[in-house]
Design a protein around this motif. Structure first.
Motif: not given
Lengths: 254, 431
Positions: A101-120
């Motif tokens: 959740s934290a990593l994806n919140a940061q990625r979203k903030y930076r305009g990057e695609a969120e990671l799927t469970g597998v990618e994460f």
């Protein structure tokens, strides 16, 4: 990357930081040393945005932005990371869920695609190995029931996962035995890069044998009173902080 | 004593016109008992936090018009989405709705009927319906006995294991009041899972008084899940009485996420040795919601185990009550009774009242209880935010964690996920 000018901060009305200046460039590792009560942890907390710390004067520029105007989570999304001196236990919050959740919140903030469970999971597995952490850590609650050493390793693991631009390690070495210290240092060293800056706050020189700093600063009574290269840390180790009060400051600083 | 309120809760005719006279007499006797003893009030210890004034102030229609359509099948499907599939039994304002129900998938090992036509007056089963020391504590159960028009009876045959949960759905509609009751018997070695859901057709006032009585024969196991998400003007009194025989198991998981004024009682009697009961509940009261959970576990036989784990969150001007009474009777040696009540107050105007009550008259007993009322951990909130989570998301994560631990022990992961989903829905209201 980080430019602190004349920073004054109070805690419960008591002045702790009294005109602190610090410049940190990308690619550098800085160590901030000093006696207890000098304001080391206050500096980390002010930079991370903890409530209860009031900045009364001064300016902090981080990558050209006024850091102090940002909420704690915005600072994190801009790439600032604080490794806590006392990591917080959060029973019931699963580590994987939290970190993703934290990593994806940061990625979203930076305009990057969120990671799927597998990618994460792919992203985190290799980082676990570096810190000699067992994979079942991912299924445990955040820091709940962790030993002191595990908590500190978990902080560096989070840092490795979140890949910040500026990391502040607040007394990450406290409470670690020598093996754990080496593991933590190894984790930190792997994150050294030309784009990233690391500020290591510590009371002891020991950690700096394993994380060799580019610059060492001495913080006393709310100010940087001496700066130098890694030899300064050795001198402190050798002569103790009392030496600072005996007029040795000018000799180094001059 | 407040006869006027009891009269307000009375249908014109008790029961169905087709009922035998003996059954009607039994209803009248139950009604008279309620009138004689009165409804509970502020002076009754178990009701001091749950005033009936909303019930007194509002007008409800208790004469049910069967032909009035209240909800559609699509609406119901949406309300139940995410839940495991299983036979459905839907009650609108306390009356079974055959069009919305689907009981064909129930196996033959489950006998289901509404015993309205039975003359059961010969069996004096009123005695164990009135178990409390204070007769007014049983007033609503008495009302259900008197006025539930079509009581439901379920019996699961010995050693039968139900593959799918039976889903009981209650829907309250605008201005309607209803009394409902059910008898559930699990024969020896039977296993059943029941999901009971309380809904409102609209956000308008409604009232339901529900009473469930259950008997678990030796080595039977009942998994009971309650999902209460009624509307913001719904009044609900619900009660479960469960008697457990040797080696039987009860696992209760409840979520009270809705309602305006809710009183829920769970009375467990561990009547024979080695029975176990586990009660786990979460309640969320925001706005002006009021939820009162009263549990009573009566250890009457040796080597029984009970555990209770209730979590409450109060925000706005909400008020949450947890009262957990555990009685260990003489001779109930080897009892293990654990109780925990953890609560969060999110607003200075919210209120939590939590009270453990232990009465121990046996030897070699392990009994523990813990009750806490605290606030959201600021330190944990900051920690999560320093990792990039927005404050609202960090709060949600901490509230989820606080509540979900009550559901950790749910044996069915699918149902646990569904319950957690409903929980998130209620928690989202707090942000």
């Amino acid at each position: 990357m980080l430019s602190i000018t004349n920073l004054h901060a109070t805690v419960e009305g008591k002045p702790i930081l009294k005109g602190l200046d610090l410049q940190v460039e990308a690619g550098q590792v800085h160590a901030i040393m000093g006696p207890n009560g000098a304001g080391k942890s206050t500096l980390g907390n002010v930079l991370a945005g903890r409530e209860g710390y009031e900045v009364t004067a001064g300016e902090v520029l981080y990558c050209g932005k006024a850091l102090l105007d940002l909420a704690a989570e915005e600072r994190a999304c801009e790439g600032l990371f604080l490794a806590f001196q006392y990591p917080v236990e959060i029973p019931g919050v699963n580590n994987t869920y939290f970190l993703r959740s934290a990593l994806n919140a940061q990625r979203k903030y930076r305009g990057e695609a969120e990671l799927t469970g597998v990618e994460f999971l792919k992203h985190v597995r290799e980082k676990l190995d570096v810190l000699h952490l067992d994979q079942d850590l991912l299924n445990r609650s955040v820091n709940a029931g962790f030993s002191g050493g595990e908590k500190k390793r978990n902080e560096i693991f989070q840092m490795a996962v979140l890949e910040p631009r500026l990391a502040i390690l607040d007394e990450t070495d406290s409470g670690l035995d020598i093996d754990a210290l080496k593991i933590v240092a190894d984790g930190v060293n792997r994150l050294r890069s030309k784009d990233r800056a690391i500020v290591v706050i510590t009371h002891y020189q020991r950690l700096l044998e394993y994380i060799v700093p580019d610059r060492v600063h001495v913080l006393a009574d709310g100010q940087i009173v001496a700066s130098g290269d890694k030899e300064l840390a050795l001198k402190l180790e050798d002569q103790g902080y009392a030496w600072l009060q005996e007029g040795g400051i000018k000799a180094v600083a001059g | 004593m407040d006869i006027s309120t009891a009269d307000k809760l009375r249908p014109t005719v008790l029961g169905l016109p087709s009922e035998p006279a003996s059954l009607r007499q039994r209803r009248e006797r139950a009604w008279q008992r309620v009138v004689d003893n009165g409804l509970p009030g502020a002076k009754d210890e178990n009701w001091k936090y749950s005033s009936l004034k909303l019930l007194q102030r509002r007008e409800f229609e208790f004469d049910h018009d069967r032909d009035r359509p209240v909800i559609s099948g699509d609406w119901l499907d949406r309300q139940l989405s995410g839940l495991p599939s299983g036979p459905r039994w839907v009650f609108v304002d306390g009356r079974p709705d055959p069009a919305l129900s689907n009981l064909v998938a129930l196996p033959e090992t489950v006998q289901v009927d509404t015993p309205a036509g039975d003359d059961r007056a010969a069996v004096d089963d009123t005695q164990d319906f009135f178990v409390s020391d204070n007769a007014r504590d049983d007033a609503f159960a008495g009302l259900a006995l008197a006025a539930a028009a079509e009581p439901v009876r379920l019996r699961v045959s010995a050693d039968a294991h139900l593959d799918a949960p039976l889903i009981l759905v209650h829907v309250g509609s605008e201005g309607q009041g209803a009394h409902w009751r059910a008898e559930l018997a699990l024969e020896a070695g039977a296993k059943a899972q029941i999901i009971e859901i309380f809904l409102s057709a609209s956000d308008k006032p409604s009232f339901l008084n529900s009473a469930v009585r259950s008997l678990l024969a030796p080595n039977a196991r009942l998994d009971w899940t309650r999902i209460q998400k009624t509307g913001s003007q719904a009044l609900l009194v619900s009660r479960m009485d469960i008697r457990q025989q040797r080696g039987s198991e009860l696992a209760y998981f409840g979520l009270d996420g809705g309602g305006q004024w809710v009183r829920h009682d769970i009375n467990v009697a561990l009547q024979q040795a080695s029975a176990t009961a586990s009660l786990n509940g979460v309640f969320i009261v925001d706005g002006k919601r009021h939820v009162d959970n009263h549990t009573r576990i009566d250890h009457r036989a040796p080597n029984c185990r009970s555990s209770e784990n209730f979590s409450g969150i109060a925000a706005g001007r909400g008020r949450g009550v947890f009262n957990g009474k555990v009685i260990v009777q003489p001779g109930a040696d080897g009892t293990d009774a654990a109780q925990s009540s953890g609560n969060l107050l999110l607003s200075p105007h919210a209120e939590i009242d939590t009270k453990p009550e232990l009465e121990i008259y046996a030897d070699d007993v392990s009994a523990s209880h813990g009750a806490t009322v605290g606030q959201l951990d600021r330190e944990a909130l900051f920690y999560l935010r320093t990792r990039g989570l927005a404050e609202a998301d960090a709060r949600q994560m901490l509230l989820q964690a606080f509540c979900r631990q009550a559901f950790d022990k749910m044996p069915e992961p699918g149902l646990r996920d569904a319950l957690n989903h409903q929980l998130d829905f209620s928690l989202a209201r707090l942000l």
